[in-house]
Design a protein around this motif. Structure first.
Motif, short mmCIF file in Angstrom:
data_model
loop_
_atom_site.label_atom_id
_atom_site.label_comp_id
_atom_site.label_asym_id
_atom_site.label_seq_id
_atom_site.Cartn_x
_atom_site.Cartn_y
_atom_site.Cartn_z
N UNK A 6 -7.97 -8.60 11.55
CA UNK A 6 -6.68 -8.33 12.17
C UNK A 6 -6.66 -6.90 12.68
N UNK A 7 -5.70 -6.61 13.55
CA UNK A 7 -5.54 -5.27 14.12
C UNK A 7 -4.14 -4.78 13.77
N UNK A 8 -4.05 -3.57 13.24
CA UNK A 8 -2.76 -2.96 12.92
C UNK A 8 -2.59 -1.73 13.80
N UNK A 9 -1.62 -1.77 14.68
CA UNK A 9 -1.29 -0.62 15.53
C UNK A 9 -0.16 0.13 14.83
N UNK A 10 -0.49 1.25 14.22
CA UNK A 10 0.49 2.03 13.46
C UNK A 10 0.60 3.40 14.08
N UNK A 11 1.74 3.67 14.70
CA UNK A 11 1.93 4.93 15.41
C UNK A 11 1.80 6.12 14.46
N UNK A 12 1.28 7.25 14.93
CA UNK A 12 1.13 8.43 14.07
C UNK A 12 2.45 8.83 13.41
N UNK A 13 2.40 9.08 12.11
CA UNK A 13 3.59 9.48 11.38
C UNK A 13 4.44 8.32 10.91
N UNK A 14 3.94 7.09 11.03
CA UNK A 14 4.73 5.92 10.69
C UNK A 14 4.67 5.53 9.22
N UNK A 15 4.00 6.33 8.39
CA UNK A 15 3.87 5.94 6.99
C UNK A 15 2.88 4.80 6.83
N UNK A 16 1.74 4.92 7.51
CA UNK A 16 0.76 3.84 7.56
C UNK A 16 0.26 3.44 6.18
N UNK A 17 0.30 4.37 5.24
CA UNK A 17 -0.23 4.06 3.91
C UNK A 17 0.50 2.90 3.25
N UNK A 18 1.80 2.73 3.54
CA UNK A 18 2.54 1.61 2.95
C UNK A 18 1.99 0.28 3.45
N UNK A 19 1.69 0.19 4.75
CA UNK A 19 1.13 -1.03 5.29
C UNK A 19 -0.30 -1.22 4.79
N UNK A 20 -1.07 -0.14 4.71
CA UNK A 20 -2.45 -0.24 4.25
C UNK A 20 -2.51 -0.73 2.81
N UNK A 21 -1.56 -0.33 1.98
CA UNK A 21 -1.51 -0.84 0.61
C UNK A 21 -1.36 -2.36 0.60
N UNK A 22 -0.53 -2.88 1.50
CA UNK A 22 -0.29 -4.31 1.55
C UNK A 22 -1.51 -5.06 2.06
N UNK A 23 -2.10 -4.60 3.18
CA UNK A 23 -3.26 -5.31 3.72
C UNK A 23 -4.44 -5.25 2.76
N UNK A 235 6.52 -4.91 12.46
CA UNK A 235 6.99 -4.52 11.13
C UNK A 235 7.34 -3.04 11.16
N UNK A 236 8.50 -2.68 10.64
CA UNK A 236 8.89 -1.28 10.64
C UNK A 236 8.67 -0.64 9.29
N UNK A 237 8.53 0.67 9.31
CA UNK A 237 8.42 1.42 8.08
C UNK A 237 9.68 1.26 7.24
N UNK A 238 10.82 1.21 7.91
CA UNK A 238 12.09 1.07 7.19
C UNK A 238 12.13 -0.22 6.40
N UNK A 239 11.49 -1.27 6.91
CA UNK A 239 11.43 -2.54 6.17
C UNK A 239 10.52 -2.45 4.96
N UNK A 240 9.38 -1.79 5.13
CA UNK A 240 8.41 -1.71 4.04
C UNK A 240 8.79 -0.69 2.97
N UNK A 241 9.72 0.20 3.27
CA UNK A 241 9.99 1.33 2.38
C UNK A 241 10.49 0.90 1.01
N UNK A 242 11.34 -0.12 0.94
CA UNK A 242 11.89 -0.51 -0.35
C UNK A 242 13.01 0.43 -0.79
#
Length: 346
Positions: A6-23, A235-242
């Motif tokens: 899969x490909x994840x396009x995560x804009x700089x400063x988007x808190x990519x680590x939260x999505x990376x934890x999930x994948x 998917x937004x950072x705001x959604x993944x934030x918890x």
């Protein structure tokens, strides 16, 4: 069946680590901008994957010699790693990402792999992989890759983004750190020096809003198509934030449901555990709404003048508020994916 790549396009400063934890929890090894993340999985390839990649990189005759039992194991491992590195560069180029001309990768191996079609390359990447990139510019990405993706919608693409104000603050903080924490991206090195000449945070924010070359701005503008294409999972950072970081559990679960559907996971695998807690000091950087607290009225005017197209206000019908999300959430989401904040409370 879960897709292998899969490909994840995560804009700089988007808190990519939260999505990376999930994948990572879903079994994907991170490549690209997140390949150095400590949460990345080992991605050990199976024998069939080794043979396929070696044959594509070196041809059947040399592959047979490498796999011959009397052959030195170190030579096999070196050859395999060389092939993986060449494959990485080929994919990185096709995704329109910057590469260096000087490379330790064998040019013959890279050239051989570069001639293969995308459908073949997808089968060669060892294990399950998630390619993290900071933008997908239609003018820079490989034309054949885009045609293939348009026809097959494979590999699936996830677009991960965040309120532009929060992204700017996150980038400023990252570029204000010592050089060994910024990374080796050339534009980061350059803008680290530039930001150092701005005496206040207000000045740094003004620079970010008015300089079109500031890291992340060009990527955001040229990746806007991802928000509108029907085959993209947004998917937004705001959604993944918890809740702990300013979001809601309900919104996070909804985002995870979309991600599971996009990647073909009928249910989370048993290996999907709780994402690790953020590093010391990372919680504030990942919090929702940091930009709104730090932007002045003058900054808001600059934002609307230069980047109004990037504003995604809560009233936007394509991104409903968390309270309006439907209730049809899967009951089998593991606790770790359902409420990651529980693990951060220590």
């Amino acid at each position: 069946m879960a897709v292998p790549q899969m490909i994840a396009v995560s804009l700089p400063g988007s808190g990519t680590s939260l999505l990376a934890d999930v994948t990572t929890a879903l079994g994907y090894t991170s490549y690209g901008t997140m390949s150095g993340d400590p949460a990345a999985g080992p991605g050990q390839p199976g024998p069939g994957e080794v043979y396929s990649l070696l044959t594509a990189a070196y041809g059947p005759d040399r592959t047979a010699l490498l796999l011959n039992p009397p052959h030195h194991r170190g030579s096999l491992e070196d050859a395999f790693q060389q092939a993986v590195s060449a494959l990485w560069r080929v994919w990185w180029t096709r995704l329109g990402q910057p590469t260096t001309h000087a490379s330790p990768v064998d040019p013959d191996v890279e050239s051989r792999l570069a001639r293969l079609p995308d459908t073949t390359l997808l089968k060669l990447l060892p294990g399950h992989g998630c390619w993290y990139i900071t933008g997908l510019d239609l003018q820079r990405a490989d034309a054949d890759f885009l045609r293939t993706w348009h026809t097959r919608s494979q590999p699936p693409i996830v677009h991960h983004h965040r309120d532009i104000r929060d992204r700017i603050i996150s980038q400023i903080r990252a570029l204000s750190q010592p050089v060994d924490r910024v990374g080796s991206l050339p534009e980061h090195l350059i803008y680290r020096d530039i930001l150092a000449t701005r005496p206040t945070l207000d000045d740094k924010i003004t620079l970010a809003l008015t300089d079109p070359g500031f890291p992340g701005m060009r990527e955001a503008h040229r990746s806007q198509w991802l928000l509108h294409h029907p085959a993209i999972c947004v998917i937004t950072h705001e959604e993944l934030a918890g809740p702990l970081l300013g979001g809601t559990t309900r919104a996070r679960e909804r985002a995870l449901t979309r991600l599971l559907h996009t990647t073909g996971h009928p249910a989370p695998p048993a290996s999907a555990g709780t994402p690790p807690p953020p590093a010391d000091g990372a919680g504030d950087d990942l919090a929702v709404g940091i930009g709104r607290r730090l932007f002045t009225a003058a900054h808001e005017r600059l934002l609307r003048h230069h980047h109004s197209a990037l504003l995604r206000e809560p009233a936007d019908p394509s991104h409903p508020p968390a309270d309006d999300l439907p209730d049809d959430l899967p009951d089998d989401l593991p606790a770790g994916l359902r409420q990651p904040e529980a693990s951060w409370r220590g």
